[in-house]
Design a protein around this motif. Structure first.
Motif, PDB file in Angstrom:
ATOM      1  N   ALA A   1       0.824  -1.209   0.000  1.00 37.92           N
ATOM      2  CA  ALA A   1       0.000   0.000   0.000  1.00 37.92           C
ATOM      3  C   ALA A   1       0.859   1.260   0.000  1.00 37.92           C
ATOM      4  N   ALA A   2       1.966   1.233   0.740  1.00 36.01           N
ATOM      5  CA  ALA A   2       2.861   2.394   0.766  1.00 36.01           C
ATOM      6  C   ALA A   2       3.472   2.638  -0.607  1.00 36.01           C
ATOM      7  N   SER A   3       3.885   1.571  -1.281  1.00 39.66           N
ATOM      8  CA  SER A   3       4.406   1.714  -2.647  1.00 39.66           C
ATOM      9  C   SER A   3       3.342   2.319  -3.553  1.00 39.66           C
ATOM     10  N   TYR A   4       2.129   1.814  -3.448  1.00 40.32           N
ATOM     11  CA  TYR A   4       1.019   2.310  -4.264  1.00 40.32           C
ATOM     12  C   TYR A   4       0.778   3.794  -4.019  1.00 40.32           C
ATOM     13  N   SER A   5       0.882   4.217  -2.776  1.00 37.47           N
ATOM     14  CA  SER A   5       0.574   5.608  -2.428  1.00 37.47           C
ATOM     15  C   SER A   5       1.541   6.588  -3.073  1.00 37.47           C
ATOM     16  N   THR A   6       2.773   6.146  -3.355  1.00 42.19           N
ATOM     17  CA  THR A   6       3.770   7.053  -3.927  1.00 42.19           C
ATOM     18  C   THR A   6       3.521   7.336  -5.408  1.00 42.19           C
TER      19      THR A   6
END
Length: 309
Positions: free
Chosen positions: A281-286
């Motif tokens: 999810a953190a990767s997606y948020s970037t």
């Protein structure tokens, strides 16, 4: 189930792309300038609410136009702001966030109401059906940490509430003694590698995690940006890789990870599985601008994971 987020609430003025100042002219055009809600507690709150959790935010804003703007924006995102305190003698904290063409950021901020959070600002009673408290973040609420926070955490544990925390930069140079009293109350501690190494005097994520675990934190997740995270508890120790992406804006990725991790733990995920999902999810948020503006969903995160597999 409900979650109480305690910590920083600010207004972010974000501009992009802004490259190194040596290239600046007197005037130049850029692609975007946005005014959005920000701060660790706000960023976590909006993601938790988007994932279907009932969220209460406890923080401080000024009794000014920016404070009202922030409160209205949070209510529109489904967050309960009854514990958002107005401070008449302070302005709402504002941050200027300059993002370059590869998603890296430089932040400039003024000291404002968010740093005044104190024990008298905390709710007298926990919200109904409160399952978790997120401290967002330690070192960002000095008054409370010096007087009142340890007692509040003890009371929370007596009520069976899970406690999550991450870590802001150590602006006052308190080091490990500044958070050591709180570590035994933390079920989940999620500092970044950038902050953890100098604090613990170690050279790698594994060693830093063991310092925090030995001092009482039950589960430790060292956030390592594009590398993923290192996770440690009594039964599991290992690396969880991030999904490689070309980031547009890394602002708030750590807050996104904390929020998604917390949500998955409350949903019953195993520690390592929750870490894996939160890293994705953190990767997606970037891939998106403006930390608090992305509207997450389980479907979006799952689709992203499937697309990258």
């Amino acid at each position: 189930m409900s979650v109480l987020c305690i910590g920083s609430a600010v207004i972010d003025i974000t501009a992009c792309p802004v490259e190194a100042s040596v290239t600046w002219k007197e005037k130049q055009r850029i692609s975007d300038i946005h005014i959005v809600p920000g701060g660790d507690a706000v960023n976590q709150s909006v993601h938790l609410a988007a994932l279907g959790n009932e969220v209460y935010l406890c923080g401080c804003v000024g009794d000014d136009q920016n404070g009202q703007l922030l409160e209205d924006a949070l209510r529109n995102r489904g967050i309960d702001t009854r514990f958002l305190r107005r401070k008449t003698d302070f302005q709402t904290t504002a941050s200027l966030v300059l993002v370059n063409g590869v998603g890296e950021r430089r932040t400039f901020s003024v000291k404002g109401a968010h740093s005044t959070l104190a024990k008298e600002d905390l709710p007298d009673e926990f919200p109904a059906d409160c399952q978790a408290i997120s401290l967002a973040s330690l070192f960002s609420m000095t008054n409370l940490e010096q007087d009142g926070l340890e007692e509040y955490l003890r009371h929370a544990k007596e009520n069976g509430i899970l406690i999550f925390a991450d870590l802001a930069s150590d602006k006052l140079g308190q080091g490990l003694p500044g958070i050591r009293p709180f570590l035994p109350y933390l079920d989940y501690f999620l500092p970044s590698l950038y902050d953890a190494l100098p604090m613990t005097g170690t050279n790698d994520a594994e060693s830093a995690a063991r310092v925090y675990h030995d001092l009482g934190a039950r589960h430790v997740i060292i956030k390592c940006g594009g590398k993923g995270c290192f996770c440690l508890d009594d039964t599991f120790s290992g690396w969880i890789p991030a999904i490689p992406v070309k980031p547009v804006d890394t602002t708030g990725a750590g807050d996104c990870m904390v929020a998604v991790f917390l949500s998955r733990i409350l949903a019953g995920d195993h520690f390592a599985d929750a870490c894996r999902y939160a890293c994705a999810a953190a990767s997606y948020s970037t891939l998106f601008m403006w930390a608090s503006q992305l509207v997450l969903s389980e479907r979006k995160i799952s689709d992203f994971i499937e697309e990258q597999s």
